[in-house]
Write a protein that holds these residues in place. Structure first.
Motif, PDB file in Angstrom:
ATOM      1  N   MET A   1       0.841  -1.186   0.000  1.00 11.33           N
ATOM      2  CA  MET A   1       0.000   0.000   0.000  1.00 11.33           C
ATOM      3  C   MET A   1       0.879   1.240   0.000  1.00 11.33           C
ATOM      4  N   THR A   2       0.385   2.273  -0.633  1.00 10.12           N
ATOM      5  CA  THR A   2       1.112   3.532  -0.665  1.00 10.12           C
ATOM      6  C   THR A   2       0.888   4.289   0.643  1.00 10.12           C
ATOM      7  N   PRO A   3       1.765   5.254   0.938  1.00 10.68           N
ATOM      8  CA  PRO A   3       1.552   6.051   2.155  1.00 10.68           C
ATOM      9  C   PRO A   3       0.188   6.753   2.160  1.00 10.68           C
ATOM     10  N   GLU A   4      -0.282   7.183   0.993  1.00  9.17           N
ATOM     11  CA  GLU A   4      -1.580   7.856   0.920  1.00  9.17           C
ATOM     12  C   GLU A   4      -2.723   6.892   1.262  1.00  9.17           C
ATOM     13  N   GLU A   5      -2.642   5.666   0.763  1.00  9.89           N
ATOM     14  CA  GLU A   5      -3.663   4.659   1.081  1.00  9.89           C
ATOM     15  C   GLU A   5      -3.643   4.315   2.569  1.00  9.89           C
ATOM     16  N   LEU A   6      -2.448   4.201   3.123  1.00  5.99           N
ATOM     17  CA  LEU A   6      -2.320   3.907   4.549  1.00  5.99           C
ATOM     18  C   LEU A   6      -2.892   5.047   5.391  1.00  5.99           C
ATOM     19  N   LYS A   7      -2.639   6.289   4.966  1.00  8.03           N
ATOM     20  CA  LYS A   7      -3.162   7.445   5.705  1.00  8.03           C
ATOM     21  C   LYS A   7      -4.686   7.490   5.641  1.00  8.03           C
ATOM     22  N   ALA A   8      -5.258   7.133   4.500  1.00 11.11           N
ATOM     23  CA  ALA A   8      -6.717   7.102   4.375  1.00 11.11           C
ATOM     24  C   ALA A   8      -7.308   6.034   5.294  1.00 11.11           C
ATOM     25  N   ARG A   9      -6.651   4.881   5.334  1.00  6.86           N
ATOM     26  CA  ARG A   9      -7.120   3.805   6.212  1.00  6.86           C
ATOM     27  C   ARG A   9      -6.978   4.202   7.682  1.00  6.86           C
ATOM     28  N   LEU A  10      -5.873   4.880   8.015  1.00  7.82           N
ATOM     29  CA  LEU A  10      -5.663   5.354   9.384  1.00  7.82           C
ATOM     30  C   LEU A  10      -6.770   6.320   9.794  1.00  7.82           C
ATOM     31  N   ALA A  11      -7.174   7.192   8.886  1.00  2.00           N
ATOM     32  CA  ALA A  11      -8.246   8.145   9.186  1.00  2.00           C
ATOM     33  C   ALA A  11      -9.545   7.407   9.519  1.00  2.00           C
ATOM     34  N   LEU A  12      -9.824   6.313   8.813  1.00  2.00           N
ATOM     35  CA  LEU A  12     -11.027   5.522   9.104  1.00  2.00           C
ATOM     36  C   LEU A  12     -10.950   4.884  10.489  1.00  2.00           C
ATOM     37  N   TYR A  13      -9.771   4.386  10.847  1.00  2.00           N
ATOM     38  CA  TYR A  13      -9.616   3.771  12.163  1.00  2.00           C
ATOM     39  C   TYR A  13      -9.716   4.807  13.281  1.00  2.00           C
TER      40      TYR A  13
ATOM     41  N   SER B   1      -0.259   0.057  14.337  1.00  2.00           N
ATOM     42  CA  SER B   1       0.331  -0.668  13.219  1.00  2.00           C
ATOM     43  C   SER B   1       0.362   0.190  11.948  1.00  2.00           C
ATOM     44  N   LEU B   2      -0.750   0.854  11.663  1.00  2.00           N
ATOM     45  CA  LEU B   2      -0.801   1.700  10.471  1.00  2.00           C
ATOM     46  C   LEU B   2       0.171   2.868  10.577  1.00  2.00           C
ATOM     47  N   THR B   3       0.297   3.444  11.762  1.00  2.00           N
ATOM     48  CA  THR B   3       1.242   4.542  11.958  1.00  2.00           C
ATOM     49  C   THR B   3       2.668   4.079  11.668  1.00  2.00           C
ATOM     50  N   GLU B   4       3.021   2.898  12.160  1.00  2.00           N
ATOM     51  CA  GLU B   4       4.358   2.347  11.894  1.00  2.00           C
ATOM     52  C   GLU B   4       4.549   2.065  10.409  1.00  2.00           C
ATOM     53  N   GLN B   5       3.512   1.542   9.745  1.00  2.00           N
ATOM     54  CA  GLN B   5       3.607   1.267   8.313  1.00  2.00           C
ATOM     55  C   GLN B   5       3.772   2.547   7.508  1.00  2.00           C
ATOM     56  N   ILE B   6       3.097   3.620   7.917  1.00  2.00           N
ATOM     57  CA  ILE B   6       3.223   4.907   7.221  1.00  2.00           C
ATOM     58  C   ILE B   6       4.638   5.433   7.349  1.00  2.00           C
ATOM     59  N   VAL B   7       5.201   5.353   8.551  1.00  2.00           N
ATOM     60  CA  VAL B   7       6.583   5.809   8.766  1.00  2.00           C
ATOM     61  C   VAL B   7       7.540   5.002   7.893  1.00  2.00           C
ATOM     62  N   ALA B   8       7.365   3.685   7.872  1.00  2.00           N
ATOM     63  CA  ALA B   8       8.244   2.819   7.076  1.00  2.00           C
ATOM     64  C   ALA B   8       8.081   3.082   5.585  1.00  2.00           C
ATOM     65  N   ALA B   9       6.839   3.240   5.122  1.00  2.00           N
ATOM     66  CA  ALA B   9       6.597   3.469   3.694  1.00  2.00           C
ATOM     67  C   ALA B   9       7.129   4.827   3.256  1.00  2.00           C
ATOM     68  N   THR B  10       6.999   5.819   4.118  1.00  2.00           N
ATOM     69  CA  THR B  10       7.506   7.149   3.799  1.00  2.00           C
ATOM     70  C   THR B  10       9.030   7.140   3.739  1.00  2.00           C
ATOM     71  N   ALA B  11       9.659   6.441   4.676  1.00  2.00           N
ATOM     72  CA  ALA B  11      11.125   6.347   4.685  1.00  2.00           C
ATOM     73  C   ALA B  11      11.615   5.579   3.462  1.00  2.00           C
ATOM     74  N   ALA B  12      10.901   4.514   3.085  1.00  2.00           N
ATOM     75  CA  ALA B  12      11.296   3.714   1.920  1.00  2.00           C
ATOM     76  C   ALA B  12      11.145   4.498   0.627  1.00  2.00           C
ATOM     77  N   ALA B  13      10.198   5.441   0.609  1.00  2.00           N
ATOM     78  CA  ALA B  13       9.973   6.244  -0.592  1.00  2.00           C
ATOM     79  C   ALA B  13      10.931   7.433  -0.657  1.00  2.00           C
ATOM     80  N   GLY B  14      11.828   7.539   0.299  1.00  2.00           N
ATOM     81  CA  GLY B  14      12.804   8.621   0.296  1.00  2.00           C
ATOM     82  C   GLY B  14      12.329   9.867   1.014  1.00  2.00           C
ATOM     83  N   GLY B  15      11.207   9.756   1.701  1.00  2.00           N
ATOM     84  CA  GLY B  15      10.673  10.911   2.406  1.00  2.00           C
ATOM     85  C   GLY B  15      11.113  10.999   3.850  1.00  2.00           C
ATOM     86  N   GLY B  16      11.934  10.062   4.274  1.00  2.00           N
ATOM     87  CA  GLY B  16      12.383  10.068   5.662  1.00  2.00           C
ATOM     88  C   GLY B  16      13.489  11.075   5.900  1.00  2.00           C
ATOM     89  N   ARG B  17      13.779  11.333   7.123  1.00  2.00           N
ATOM     90  CA  ARG B  17      14.853  12.263   7.455  1.00  2.00           C
ATOM     91  C   ARG B  17      16.183  11.552   7.352  1.00  2.00           C
TER      92      ARG B  17
END
Length: 76
Positions: free
Chosen positions: A1-13, A52-68
């Motif tokens: 899942m993309t970070p955007e999809e994960l964020k949308a799912r997080l909003a639902l939760y 879990s979703l928060t951790e996945q978003i952090v990991a997906a963002t870092a993997a996409a080069g958006g991490g610090r």
């Protein structure tokens, strides 16, 4: 899942957590000694999925080069 999809799912939760805390997820059927209380969602499970979703978003963002990126500079 993309970070955007994960964020949308997080909003639902997060919305589900708010609904549970607001009391709209629990209802009672019947009355007296035969009454049954039913809960549609488990708060613990929802909160675990939020973590879990928060951790996945952090990991997906870092993997996409958006991490610090941390650079250590050592003086000579």
């Amino acid at each position: 899942m993309t970070p955007e999809e994960l964020k949308a799912r997080l909003a639902l939760y997060i919305a589900a957590e708010a609904a549970i805390l607001g009391g709209s997820q629990e209802y009672q059927v019947g009355a007296g000694s035969t009454a049954r209380r039913l809960t549609r969602a488990d708060l613990g499970e929802v909160r675990a999925e939020i973590r879990s979703l928060t951790e996945q978003i952090v990991a997906a963002t870092a993997a996409a080069g958006g991490g610090r990126r941390v650079t250590y500079i050592r003086p000579y």
